[in-house]
Design an enzyme around this catalytic site. Structure first.
Site, mmCIF file in Angstrom:
data_model
loop_
_atom_site.group_PDB
_atom_site.id
_atom_site.type_symbol
_atom_site.label_atom_id
_atom_site.label_comp_id
_atom_site.label_asym_id
_atom_site.label_seq_id
_atom_site.Cartn_x
_atom_site.Cartn_y
_atom_site.Cartn_z
ATOM 1 N N LYS A 1 35.692 48.520 46.020
ATOM 2 C CA LYS A 1 34.975 48.386 44.746
ATOM 3 C C LYS A 1 33.729 47.525 44.924
ATOM 4 O O LYS A 1 32.687 47.771 44.291
ATOM 5 C CB LYS A 1 35.889 47.784 43.684
ATOM 6 C CG LYS A 1 35.235 47.598 42.297
ATOM 7 C CD LYS A 1 34.754 48.911 41.696
ATOM 8 C CE LYS A 1 34.020 48.716 40.361
ATOM 9 N NZ LYS A 1 34.914 48.369 39.249
ATOM 10 N N THR B 1 38.822 44.731 38.302
ATOM 11 C CA THR B 1 37.894 44.431 39.385
ATOM 12 C C THR B 1 37.975 42.934 39.624
ATOM 13 O O THR B 1 37.538 42.129 38.800
ATOM 14 C CB THR B 1 36.459 44.841 39.026
ATOM 15 O OG1 THR B 1 36.408 46.260 38.866
ATOM 16 C CG2 THR B 1 35.484 44.434 40.126
#
Length: 290
Positions: free
Chosen positions: A173, A98
């Site tokens: 995300k 991420t």
């Protein structure tokens, strides 16, 4: 079967690499900053442990990566012993970190210049999802690279979709984390209110979880909230890192994120309470311990 490398064997990467070996049936080579962790993985799953990202990437068809942040990612890709320079032409780098959309676009460009593919593919589902091989994978990158990588990603995924060009996976995300932040805060406030009102939490949740208030967070976190247990799960420190990425992107694209910004502040208070490694559901502890 493909030749696969995996860089980064944290709580997510360790089981993800394991699924590539066991469920996917691929030949897997692993790298971790702490070599003992890579050796432990190789002992458990029967793959190969090496000492640098460059060594791991050499000769592989796919190189997967799940590290901490943008700078960690740059270190293992374009640092002195980085993976990209060692990859063979036509190989594909799949980044499950991420990170920011900017670093995804940057590394996509560098990979293309070297004749490589690059897919940004952050995941959602937490440690349990990684261990059970049922992660949701949000991807950005060229269609051909995604099409080649998707069958390999399937070893640890329940859902996997390309959402656009390089950076789109990271943007997706961010949306995921923005939504989670608001839901967890709402659940924490609801259960806090219920406890102050003298309601039976289990009976309450059994009823309202069947209606419009129901959510994954309610189903999976209400029990541990109710017994004030937070020493597990997706850490507050990681969530603050992710929300920082979201808020920085919002400043660039003009989005207004008042709830995400407020919850980020609340997580800062949890950190100040000593809860940096607590699960994100510890927003409840912040309310209960005031």
């Amino acid at each position: 079967m493909a030749k696969v490398a995996f860089l980064g064997l944290g709580v997510m990467g360790f089981p993800m690499a394991g699924h590539l070996k066991v469920k996917g049936g691929h030949e897997v080579t692993v790298y971790n900053r702490t070599f003992a962790k890579a050796e432990a993985w190789a002992k458990q799953f029967g793959g190969t442990a090496v000492r640098t990202p460059k060594e791991a990437a050499s000769g592989q068809d796919f190189v997967f990566c799940c590290v901490g942040n943008d700078e960690d990612l740059r270190q293992v890709t374009i640092g002195p012993d980085g993976a990209l320079a060692a990859m063979k032409k036509g190989a594909i780098f799949v980044d499950n970190t991420t990170a920011s959309a900017d670093v995804a676009r940057e590394l996509h460009g560098k990979a293309k210049a070297l004749g490589l593919g690059f897919v940004d593919a952050p995941v959602s589902g937490g440690q349990a999802g990684a261990e059970n091989g049922v992660l949701t994978v949000m991807c950005g990158g060229d269609e051909a690279d995604f099409a080649a990588a998707e069958p390999v990603i399937a070893a640890f995924a329940r859902a996997c979709r390309r959402l656009g060009p390089a950076g789109a996976g990271q943007l997706a995300k961010m949306v995921n984390q923005i939504c989670i932040a608001g839901v967890v805060q709402g659940l924490a406030e609801g259960l806090h209110f219920a406890r102050k009102s003298g309601l039976d939490i289990e009976q309450l949740v059994d009823v309202i979880s069947k209606g419009a208030a129901g959510s994954w967070q309610m189903e999976n976190r209400h029990k541990t909230m109710n017994i004030d247990k937070f020493d597990y799960g997706f850490a507050v420190d990681w969530m603050r890192k992710d929300l920082g990425i979201c808020l920085a992107e919002a400043r660039r694209n003009g989005a207004t994120l008042p709830v995400a910004a407020l919850v980020d502040q609340f997580y800062g208070e949890v950190q100040a309470m000593g809860g940096g490694r607590w699960d994100t559901s510890s927003l409840f502890a912040r309310l209960e311990r005031k």
